[in-house]
Enzyme design. Sequence first.
Site, PDB file in Angstrom:
ATOM      1  N   SER A 159     -18.747  -1.729 -53.922  1.00  0.00           N
ATOM      2  CA  SER A 159     -17.927  -1.645 -52.772  1.00  0.00           C
ATOM      3  C   SER A 159     -17.856  -2.971 -52.104  1.00  0.00           C
ATOM      4  CB  SER A 159     -18.718  -0.832 -51.570  1.00  0.00           C
ATOM      5  OG  SER A 159     -19.753  -1.534 -51.016  1.00  0.00           O
ATOM      6  N   THR A 170     -23.262   2.058 -56.042  1.00  0.00           N
ATOM      7  CA  THR A 170     -24.525   2.344 -56.759  1.00  0.00           C
ATOM      8  C   THR A 170     -24.699   3.655 -57.166  1.00  0.00           C
ATOM      9  OG1 THR A 170     -25.676   0.436 -55.694  1.00  0.00           O
ATOM     10  CG2 THR A 170     -27.102   2.080 -56.688  1.00  0.00           C
ATOM     11  N   THR A 220     -22.423   1.193 -50.856  1.00  0.00           N
ATOM     12  CA  THR A 220     -23.057   1.357 -49.223  1.00  0.00           C
ATOM     13  C   THR A 220     -22.892   0.131 -48.573  1.00  0.00           C
ATOM     14  OG1 THR A 220     -25.211   0.768 -50.161  1.00  0.00           O
ATOM     15  CG2 THR A 220     -24.876   3.088 -49.893  1.00  0.00           C
ATOM     16  N   ASP A 221     -22.525  -1.038 -49.421  1.00  0.00           N
ATOM     17  CA  ASP A 221     -22.260  -2.470 -48.574  1.00  0.00           C
ATOM     18  C   ASP A 221     -21.290  -2.443 -47.633  1.00  0.00           C
ATOM     19  OD1 ASP A 221     -24.404  -3.445 -50.257  1.00  0.00           O
ATOM     20  OD2 ASP A 221     -23.367  -4.617 -51.385  1.00  0.00           O
TER      21      ASP A 221
HETATM   22  N1  ASP Z   1     -23.755  -3.268 -54.099  1.00  0.00           N
HETATM   23  C1  ASP Z   1     -23.771  -1.659 -54.115  1.00  0.00           C
HETATM   24  C2  ASP Z   1     -22.141  -1.530 -53.606  1.00  0.00           C
HETATM   25  O1  ASP Z   1     -21.891  -1.640 -52.331  1.00  0.00           O
HETATM   26  C3  ASP Z   1     -24.593  -1.277 -53.181  1.00  0.00           C
HETATM   27  C4  ASP Z   1     -24.597   0.498 -52.825  1.00  0.00           C
HETATM   28  O2  ASP Z   1     -23.819   1.011 -53.364  1.00  0.00           O
HETATM   29  O3  ASP Z   1     -25.653   0.706 -52.437  1.00  0.00           O
HETATM   30  O4  ASP Z   1     -21.272  -1.301 -54.334  1.00  0.00           O
END
Ligand code: ASP
Length: 325
Positions: free
Chosen positions: A56, A13, A89-90
Amino acid sequence: MDKKVLILTTGGTIAMKLDPELGVIPAVSGEDLVDSVPGLRDVCPVEVREFSNVPSPHMTPRLMFELGGIIEEALRHDDVLGAVVTHGTDTLEETAYLLDLLHAGDKPVCVTGAMRSGTDVSYDGTVNLLDAVRVAAAPEARGKGVLVVLNDEIHAAREVTKTHSASVKTFESPFWGPLGYVDADRIVFRREPLGRQSLRPADLVEDVHLVKLASGSDSLLIDFLADRGVRGLIIEAFGRGNVPPTAAPGIRRAIAKGIPVVITTRTHTGRVLDVYGYDGGAKTLKEAGAILGGETSAIKARLKLMLALGLTSEKDALKKIFEEA
Ligand code: ASP
């Protein structure tokens, strides 16, 4: 010559924007991401390399391992102070943990990301990337392994987990708390990340699978995987490492086939231990030859077993790697 921080961008993200038709999607290159952060290049010189630009959930243990190889090679150079990885973050805690197991030496490696995309109000990628570079360049961060830096907090890779699907205060180290924080004038550490492990095989074994158990779970999935002859199994059990009696026969059958089976717990903190001797209790699983996974969460134990199997398939050696953690 001033020493530099290497920034490896992987996506997430932090590098996404909202497309009105498609939703939030990858949109920002590594260079553009770094250029969008005011003052970042004033902290120290930076070199930007775009490793990937993926969400991710698209990361794999193989990609994480390759990323680790690039980081370790780069950190051998005297002109590199440390590294920053930008990441979705995932699965961020998985990459951070695998990188920590691979990491040698004292140079800081900081993993960061964002919960809000570039088109959201209060995009948090700017401050998180700036903070991560400041920590990677800080002498105080040396010797602390791989650090997760988001929302002004600094966490140890082995302790941190994503706790909220949307909040910017999502990365927490339950039971332990952060190692420190990023303040306007300095980086503050208040404790050391003890208990780090080092596993640095020439290659990893990816054929390791995770089975999450719930009340009443039987042996169906465990038997399926064991019959496929997988190289390793992680069981996410309950409490001290106990499973339903209906899942225990599958675990025994997998062990009998020579598959390393690591028992972890679904509680967020605490160790798995051979306390309970009832049918399915961790004591009976250990006696049957299962490895108790210590404090390591199921998703992290899966990565650890992938690396450990790259070093040895000897049962006692694997047991030691898990039980010392
Ligand atoms: N869905 C996103 C990812 O992990 C969430 C993020 O980056 O905060 O790529």
